[in-house]
Design an enzyme around this catalytic site. Structure first.
Site, PDB file in Angstrom:
ATOM      1  N   GLY B 147       0.831  -1.201   0.000  1.00 28.52           N
ATOM      2  CA  GLY B 147       0.000   0.000   0.000  1.00 28.52           C
ATOM      3  C   GLY B 147       0.861   1.245   0.000  1.00 28.52           C
ATOM      4  CB  CYS B 148       0.093   4.683  -1.065  1.00 30.90           C
ATOM      5  SG  CYS B 148      -1.572   4.780  -0.365  1.00 30.90           S
ATOM      6  CE1 TYR B 149      -1.378   8.241   4.152  1.00 27.78           C
ATOM      7  CE2 TYR B 149      -3.199   6.791   3.611  1.00 27.78           C
ATOM      8  CZ  TYR B 149      -2.713   8.059   3.832  1.00 27.78           C
ATOM      9  OH  TYR B 149      -3.542   9.139   3.741  1.00 27.78           O
ATOM     10  CB  THR B 151       5.368   2.222   0.191  1.00 25.78           C
ATOM     11  OG1 THR B 151       4.755   1.079  -0.404  1.00 25.78           O
ATOM     12  CG2 THR B 151       6.698   2.504  -0.490  1.00 25.78           C
TER      13      THR B 151
END
EC number: 1.2.1.38
Lengths: 344, 344, 344, 344
Positions: B147-149, B151
């Site tokens: 996921g973005c967060y 990462t």
């Protein structure tokens, strides 16, 4: 009641104009700045046809004689000099800068990097956090109007700190502000192309609002620990959110915490405690004097998340200044401040 | 090498197109969506004249036969169904959704509120945090793209967690994301007039990326405590900043912490550790695959502030997906990913 | 005086609430929508604690009996149906949609693509361009509140058209609007990530406000030519600028044109004609009911450039609606509308 | 091939760095500015770890000896002085300012209000509108790189002007630009809080790009009339749209006009003529060198609306500069410029 404004050309000053222009009791008697003497609408064309005053040179004698109250919407380091000139005039002062806020001159020197005012001056100034210090504000001659971040932070922390529900060492305040907080001064970091589609952290562990918050916490409960306080620049003009993380000393249900806040702020017209599951967003207070608060306890960690939002130019500056003026002058604190938020 | 994309009409999918269109080794063989079969430029006119492919219906057999690798840029809950259809084809899968990430099906059910995949499937999927799991990625058939967060959070936390420098109970992650992270789906909260000049907190203490972060921390050191993880919506399109607060177990100078990070990420082309006093802003990685990190220890509190920024569509989604594809296929991990950030 | 609002959940409706909530004469008696019956703050949390009304089902009899005036903040095609139900009640109607504006049903059918109201209804409706039609508005039972673009266009064109100073075939109107004009409906083009850092032209030569403008020009001087009218979507929430280009029939100095405008709008509290060299920007009227106008003649081409700005939700919708209500009810037209623009 | 850049710290300069850093043929040999000699990433941290060059003082001899081509990304009035110093060195010059563009020194003096270069210098400079002047560009020693607005305007007007399809007196160009066009200089009008949620018209009938456009029209057909050219500031960073209105001399169907444009630009890789009913938005060319064009004839007025969009820093500045450098050096004009637009 005649009032003057010094520092009219900044964003705090022009917001004072917006409020005072339609205030039922205060009359804008004179506006001052170090800039050239032009009609105010030259600087701010949105006032064209509305406020026909000229910006005037600062004349301390005249201000002292003709007005009952003066707002200083001048930067830190400038206000202190003006206060020095006005201190022996018979005029109430509300200073929107940081110059009157810190009782300890060393703190001022350390965090602001400037020469502090005499301690006897700052000692007499009352910290104008309207909801908590109204009794002192009523008696005050000089008000240190709180900083924008400290206002949203302290209104959010007060209930749990004063009731000693949290580990004081655990306080983490993550603040985010719109760019109007940086003022109208020219610097690269405030250019549109640098702020837009961007998000920055600044003054990491060095923000001058840190000791202001700690000083008030100390005042409230006689002890305080250093807090972690971070500030970020939002790609928007108005508004502050402070997200606060604190460790509860014992287990609490979210509902009970919300009830506690509701009880405490019940009589405060400008503090709105949101129901469970509802968190305020910044736009929901835009242009108004509200401070909205949302709360949630994470049972997994025992940590309470406190979210508070204000319009940094209103409750964080000019709005609270007028609220304080109202209190000082014996008016209803909401006088001239009943703005519905502008949405969308 | 022929690749396919399923879910081309979302923002993750179209970012894959931007990267793969000029990738020196991969060739976009087919693009798929549940939408009608139109030229892709009908959905995204910026691709007019550049990519002349039609969006096609999803044909699992054809995809499995004709492509070597498929990217699933589909939402959580959809990917799981597609994976089920592709699992017995001889094709490598990189799934950008959350469906393959959590090893514990109960966690998935609890945080996503959806039906989990069979545990034997998720067990075989490799978590594609490229900088830390490259060995497993090389061998993997199926990648759970992070996921973005997670990462930005995990790249920021890894050095202090793996070196056991912090109190695991003290971790507070305050995340802020641009709205492209919410995708192209229609909901009121994503409308321009609701997001612009606004800043919101959402899913307080309920974000589905929480267990993903905790699982990786647990993997790294065999123990983990629940973390506090908050997410906010920025009035901007691209980019994530995670500001992280952790209590150091002993005193550390900022310089030494920075040196530690520099050493650890020295060989990683996409992680840039900033010098002391220099903190990354979100725009400084826009359109690129970088994760930039800034650090500061507050000696007053013993707390370390870690700031990491990524472009959520690049390192937080499509960029890392291609980085993983490069690693899986034995290419240089930077292949096709050498984008200079777009500034301003 | 009790008033009702139908269509409270759109941006026009909620702006009516902002104005009427503090109006000195009107009282919001009931608010209606086709949405579920919830407190209005569920839809608009910024009203939490301020307006405690529930959204109610539309009950035509009750509205007709209990209120003196009803605002329809409903979309075109919906208003016509509601008007049909209210037409025989003893209640004044101000319709913010386009349904009552066009006198020629064929025009409505052609430009709106919907079924027109009966001609005898639209014939009786008065076009509520407050500055020019106040006499008819005073007598009106039904008001067709002008569109946002037509308001800024017509206030800008009126002096030169009515004085027959320009070639009617030469009129080019280049309009730009913030996204709140598109309403709160869900469509891809209104998503933040599609509007932000973007600028689009839309409905080229097809905008339904074209015949509305032409009809008023025709009314004014008994003849009109087709105009060129273009509309663009600005990456901002509130505000419209129309830049208008017209060929003067003879030579005019800029100063004389400005004097002409100043004379004509001298008694109009909401029209501000700017001095030479000073052009209004959109933010300078934000949240207010002003229409600001700037002018310049290019001696090289003989063309006059007219720039007019409004807040599309205020003078372009809810503000002018209340202005019309004031006029209809014999109040001062500025009653409840003295908002200073919110700047910055 | 070694190239130098003078004026690296402005937005045009840094965009040149983004392009040239990965250009397959050009090598950035040296970068210069009047600012202090610091690593470029001090000024632009997004280049940290990517471009490790220092900004250097301007040394004309060295630049002339060591580089084959120099880009001047300096402001108007500064470039002219630098050109004077480089004119007798054996180096090709591409000047991004307005200083080499106008052949008539009086025009320069009138519209720029500065001292013009010697006419023999401007006479030798080739106007670098790549699509139309490639033959001269191939032979040129000095290129006057076109302005941003003139590029989008001229590419949009060329087909109908050169084919004499329109009334030359009827041309109205309504331009809108993002703020990066105003550069990184400090002035109040470029501050975030002044630009955001705002839209302004500026330099009404006085913009210095007016004579540049008229000069090229004159060159093309041996006659030209004064045009109306307006410019507005968009609340966004990158991108220009010019909406152009021209009177057709006879009746034309939209389809035929589009076919004409398609034929003319068929071989031009950076001009994309959109199909009927499809108009380009600014974001659809962001970060790329495209100029996209949409067209519609209004049969009611006989007027043609031409919409063209570019990224002002790319096709409107650095992108076209590199395109011209490619042409001058005998490379493919797309070399190093194949950027897919960044969307969203």
């Amino acid at each position: 009641m005649k009032v003057s404004i010094v520092g009219t050309t900044g964003y705090g000053g022009v917001e004072l104009l917006r409020i005072l222009h339609q205030h039922p009791e205060f009359v804008i008697h004179s506006i001052h700045s170090t800039k050239e003497e032009v009609p105010i609408w030259n600087e701010y064309p949105h006032l064209f046809g509305l406020i026909n005053k000229n910006i005037e040179e600062i004349d301390y004698d005249r201000i002292g004689e003709e007005s009952e109250l003066v707002f200083l919407a001048t930067p830190s380091g400038v206000s202190s000099k003006i206060v020095g000139q006005l201190i022996d005039k018979n005029i109430k002062i509300i200073d929107l800068s940081g110059d009157l806020r810190l009782k300890n001159p060393n703190d001022y020197q350390l965090w602001y990097g400037k020469e502090p005012l005499n301690k006897h001056v700052t000692d007499e100034a009352v910290y104008g956090l309207s909801e908590w210090n109204s009794e002192e504000i009523k008696q005050a001659q000089w008000i240190a109007n709180p900083g924008c971040y400290p206002t949203s932070t302290l209104l959010g922390l007060a209930p749990v700190v004063k009731n000693r529900l949290i580990d004081l060492k655990s306080i983490v305040v993550d603040g985010k502000s719109g760019t109007s907080g940086a003022g109208r001064g020219l610097n690269k970091g405030s250019l549109y192309a640098e702020v837009n589609e961007n998000f920055k952290i600044y003054k990491v562990n060095e923000h001058q609002h840190t000791p202001e918050i700690e000083q008030q916490l100390q005042d409230w409960i006689g002890e305080a620990k250093p807090i972690t306080f971070s500030t970020h620049l939002l790609p928007m003009t108005r508004g502050i959110m402070t997200t606060m993380y604190v460790q509860l000393l014992k287990e609490w249900e979210t509902d009970r915490i919300i009830d506690l806040y509701k009880d405490i702020y019940d009589q405060q017209p400008f503090v709105r405690v949101r129901p469970r599951g509802n968190f305020p967003s910044v736009k929901e207070v835009c242009g108004s004097n509200f401070c909205d608060i949302g709360l949630d306890v994470d049972q997994r960690t025992g940590r309470l998340t406190i979210v508070s939002v204000i319009d940094n130019l209103m409750k964080g500056a000019a709005g609270q200044a007028v609220q304080n003026a109202n209190i000082m002058m014996g008016l209803d604190q909401t006088s001239g401040l009943k703005f519905t938020p502008l949405y969308p």
